[in-house]
Write an enzyme that holds these catalytic residues in place. Structure first.
Site, PDB file in Angstrom:
ATOM      1  CB  CYS A   1      17.632 -38.231 -26.900  1.00  0.00           C
ATOM      2  SG  CYS A   1      18.147 -38.687 -28.560  1.00  0.00           S
TER       3      CYS A   1
ATOM      4  CG  HIS B   1      13.279 -40.198 -27.390  1.00  0.00           C
ATOM      5  ND1 HIS B   1      13.209 -38.935 -26.851  1.00  0.00           N
ATOM      6  CD2 HIS B   1      14.083 -40.110 -28.476  1.00  0.00           C
ATOM      7  CE1 HIS B   1      13.937 -38.111 -27.589  1.00  0.00           C
ATOM      8  NE2 HIS B   1      14.478 -38.803 -28.579  1.00  0.00           N
TER       9      HIS B   1
ATOM     10  CD  GLU C   1      10.660 -39.471 -24.279  1.00  0.00           C
ATOM     11  OE1 GLU C   1      11.510 -40.240 -23.775  1.00  0.00           O
ATOM     12  OE2 GLU C   1      10.966 -38.536 -25.048  1.00  0.00           O
TER      13      GLU C   1
HETATM   14  N1  GLN Z   1      20.317 -33.712 -31.677  1.00  0.00           N
HETATM   15  C1  GLN Z   1      20.745 -34.972 -31.129  1.00  0.00           C
HETATM   16  C2  GLN Z   1      21.013 -35.996 -32.211  1.00  0.00           C
HETATM   17  O1  GLN Z   1      20.514 -35.865 -33.305  1.00  0.00           O
HETATM   18  C3  GLN Z   1      19.730 -35.493 -30.133  1.00  0.00           C
HETATM   19  C4  GLN Z   1      18.406 -35.830 -30.745  1.00  0.00           C
HETATM   20  C5  GLN Z   1      17.301 -36.029 -29.724  1.00  0.00           C
HETATM   21  O2  GLN Z   1      17.413 -35.598 -28.589  1.00  0.00           O
HETATM   22  N2  GLN Z   1      16.225 -36.650 -30.126  1.00  0.00           N
HETATM   23  O3  GLN Z   1      21.700 -36.943 -31.988  1.00  0.00           O
END
Ligand code: GLN
Length: 554
Positions: A386, A523, A525
Site C-alpha cells: 500500500c 494488503h 497480509e
Molecule cells: N495513505 C495512502 C493512501 O491513502 C496509503 C494507505 C495505506 O497504506 N493503507 O492511499
C-alpha cells in the site's frame, strides 16, 4: 427480540483482571477446536469503545485496523478469527458500543420509539442482542461472542447486561459463559495466586453472570488443588477450571486447549453434536513450527514500530511465509522517522529483505523512500505494501525517471508530478458504492475498502507467486498510481504487473532487473493463514532466504 435461527448455541467469552491476556486468541482457538469437531462455527467481537468502528483510531492506540472482504474496518481480533477458523469475516462480525448507540440514536431520530424514553435497558441492550443474532447467517451450530475489555469497565456494562439477559431469553442449555482470568505466579511466595480470579468472578456475578468455565492464563500449569480452590470460590465445577499456559508460539494454543479438554467440556455442557476432533492439520502445523530453522533478517520500515500490534497481520503473514520455507524469519522493526541518508547503510546492510508497510500521512515517508532506494540499488528482496508500494513508485520516479519533485498528492498537493494521486472519477464512483451499501454512511466514502479483483500479467515474478491471473485482494487507501506515467515507468524497468480488470487501476508493480522487488496497492497480509500462507509472503521469504544463504557463503 426474535432470532432467526433457533438451534444455534452461544458461547460468551469475557475477560477479567487485566487486558492483553489473549482473549481473542482463546476465542479463536476454541472456535478452531469446535470446527475440528465437525461443527459449523461463527464468531464475533463486541468492542466497548465509542468509536463507530476502529477505522478512525490511530494504530498506536488500538493496533492494526483489520479489513474484511466486504470492506469493514474492524478490530484486529478478527484477523485471529480468520487465521484460526479459516472463514471470512465481515461487518457482522464486529460491533462497537459506538455502532450500537449510533443505530439506537438514528432510530430515535426517525421516531421509531414513538414517544418512549430511550434507555440503556431495554433499547441499547436490545440493539446489542440484534447485533449478536446478526452473526448467525448460515445455521451455524455455535456462535462465539467475545466481549472486549475487562469486566468492571464502565463501557462494557451494557454488553454484559445484554448477554446476561440472553441466558433467560434463549434458555440455559443454549448459552455458555467462559471467563478468562490471570493466575499470576508470585516469585517471592513461590506460589500461583487465585485472588485476582476470585475478585474478577465476584465482579461478574455481581452483575448476574455466573461463569460456566474459567480459563486461567498462567505461566505454569495449575495443579488440581488450585483448580479446586478456584472452583470452590467461584462456584464452578472443578473440571470446568482450565489452565491456559503460556506457549512459545500462538499457533500452539488450540492443541494446548485440546490437551486440557476445554472443547470436550464445552461440547458436553452445551450438548453439542460434536464428533471426535480431527486435529491432524493443527498437529502438522505444530510439527513444522518445532522444526523451523533460524531464517532471514527482515527489516520492516514503518512508523508504527513501537506498538507491535499495529502490524499484527503483517507480522503473522511473514511468520506464515517463513513456515512455508521451513524458517523463522527474524523481524527487525526499523523506525522510518529515524532513517536518514547517513544511517540507511548502517541500519539495513545486514538484512536479507526489506518490507515497507502501509500507513497514512507524511511523517516517516522520507525514511521509507530511502529504504525503497536502498533495496532497489542493492538488489535486496523488497516488498512494498500500500503506502510501501506508493513510496517505491515515488522513489523510482525521482531517481530513475529523474522527476525530482515527484510525489504523492497526499504529501504534496502541489507537486508537478503526482505519480500517486487522488483519482477523482474513482473517488466519486466509490462514494456512490459505499452509499449504496450503506445509505446512512456519512463517512463520505473516501477510501477504497475491501476486496477488489486484479488481473496479473504472465511471465512475471508476481505470476510466479500467485500462479493464477485473477485474484481478489483487500484494499484500504485513498490514493492510486497515476496511469499518466505508466509508459515512462514500464520503459524504464518498473512493470505494472497487476491491474484492475478495466485496466484503470494499477494494483501491483515489479522491477525487471531485480531478484524480487514487488509492491502492491492492497494488503495481502489480511488473507494469509498459517495453513494457507499468502503466495507473495511465501516468495518474499524464499528470496530473502536465498540471499541469506548466499551472503553466508561469501
Ligand atoms: N495513505 C495512502 C493512501 O491513502 C496509503 C494507505 C495505506 O497504506 N493503507 O492511499
Amino acid at each position: 427480540m426474535e432470532r432467526k435461527n433457533k438451534s444455534t448455541k452461544f458461547i460468551f467469552i469475557t475477560g477479567g483482571v487485566l487486558s492483553s491476556l489473549g482473549k481473542g486468541l482463546a476465542a479463536a482457538s476454541i472456535g478452531a477446536l469446535l470446527k475440528a469437531r465437525g461443527l459449523k462455527v461463527t464468531i464475533q467481537k463486541l468492542d466497548p469503545y465509542i468509536n463507530v468502528d476502529p477505522g478512525t483510531m490511530n494504530p498506536f492506540q488500538h493496533g492494526e485496523v483489520y479489513v474484511t472482504d466486504d470492506g469493514a474496518e474492524t478490530d484486529l481480533d478478527l484477523g485471529h478469527y480468520e487465521r484460526y477458523l479459516e472463514i471470512s469475516m465481515g461487518k457482522h462480525n464486529n460491533y462497537t458500543s459506538g455502532s450500537i448507540y449510533y443505530q439506537v440514536i438514528k432510530k430515535e431520530r426517525r421516531g421509531d420509539y414513538l414517544g418512549g424514553t430511550v434507555q440503556v435497558i431495554p433499547h441499547i441492550t436490545d440493539q446489542i442482542k440484534e447485533a449478536i443474532f446478526s452473526v448467525v447467517r448460515n445455521n451455524e451450530d455455535v456462535a462465539i461472542i467475545e466481549i472486549g475489555g475487562t469486566v468492571g469497565d464502565i463501557e462494557g456494562q451494557p454488553f454484559l447486561e445484554a448477554i446476561r439477559q440472553l441466558r433467560y431469553d434463549l434458555g440455559k442449555e443454549n448459552v455458555l459463559y467462559i471467563h478468562l482470568t490471570l493466575v499470576p505466579y508470585i516469585k517471592t511466595a513461590g506460589e500461583l495466586k487465585t485472588k485476582p480470579t476470585q475478585h474478577s468472578v465476584k465482579e461478574l456475578r455481581s452483575i448476574g453472570i455466573q461463569p460456566d468455565i474459567i480459563l486461567c492464563r498462567s505461566e505454569m500449569e495449575l495443579d488440581e488443588s488450585i483448580k479446586k480452590k478456584i472452583a470452590l470460590f467461584c462456584n464452578v465445577d472443578p473440571d470446568a477450571v482450565f489452565s491456559a499456559v503460556d506457549v512459545d508460539n500462538i499457533y500452539k494454543v488450540p492443541l494446548a486447549f485440546y490437551k486440557e479438554g476445554i472443547d470436550q467440556k464445552i461440547a458436553i455442557m452445551l450438548r453439542l453434536p460434536a464428533k471426535n476432533p480431527d486435529l491432524s492439520r493443527w498437529s502438522r502445523l505444530v510439527e513444522k513450527l518445532n522444526s523451523l530453522k533460524p531464517g532471514p533478517k527482515i527489516a520492516i520500515v514503518g512508523k508504527y514500530v513501537n506498538l507491535k500490534e499495529s502490524y499484527k497481520s503483517l507480522h503473522e503473514a511473514l511468520i506464515h511465509g517463513g513456515i512455508a520455507n521451513g524458517v523463522h524469519p527474524q523481524l527487525l522493526y526499523v523506525n522510518s522517522e529515524e532513517l536518514t541518508v547517513d544511517n540507511v547503510e548502517e541500519k539495513l546492510k545486514d538484512v536479507h529483505g526489506i518490507l515497507v508497510p502501509g500507513g497514512f500521512g507524511y511523517r516517516g515517508v522520507e525514511g521509507k523512500i530511502l529504504a525503497c532506494k536502498y533495496a532497489r540499488e542493492n538488489k535486496i528482496p523488497f516488498f512494498g505494501i500500500c503506502l510501501g508500494m506508493q513510496c517505491a513508485v515515488i522513489e523510482f520516479a525521482k531517481n530513475v525517471l529523474k522527476l525530482e519533485s515527484a510525489n504523492s498528492s497526499e504529501f504534496d498537493p502541489e507537486t508537478p508530478h503526482p505519480v500517486i494521486y487522488l483519482m477523482r472519477e474513482w473517488y466519486d464512483v466509490q462514494k456512490k458504492c459505499i452509499q449504496r451499501r450503506d445509505p446512512n454512511s456519512d463517512k463520505g466514502g473516501t477510501m477504497r475498502l475491501g476486496a477488489y479483483p486484479c488481473v496479473i500479467k504472465e511471465n512475471t515474478k508476481t505470476f510466479e507467486a500467485y500462479k493464477q491471473t485473477l485474484i481478489y485482494e483487500r484494499h484500504r487507501h485513498r490514493y492510486e498510481f497515476n496511469k499518466k506515467y505508466a509508459e515512462d515507468f514500464e520503459k524504464n524497468g518498473m512493470m505494472l504487473t497487476g491491474l484492475s480488470p478495466d485496466k484503470n487501476l494499477v494494483e501491483i508493480i515489479e522491477l525487471k532487473d531485480h531478484p524480487w522487488y514487488i509492491g502492491c496497492q492492497f494488503h495481502p497480509e489480511f488473507k494469509s493463514r498459517p495453513m494457507d500462507p499468502h503466495p507473495l509472503f511465501v516468495d518474499f521469504i524464499k528470496e530473502a532466504k536465498l540471499l541469506m544463504k548466499n551472503s553466508t557463503k561469501d
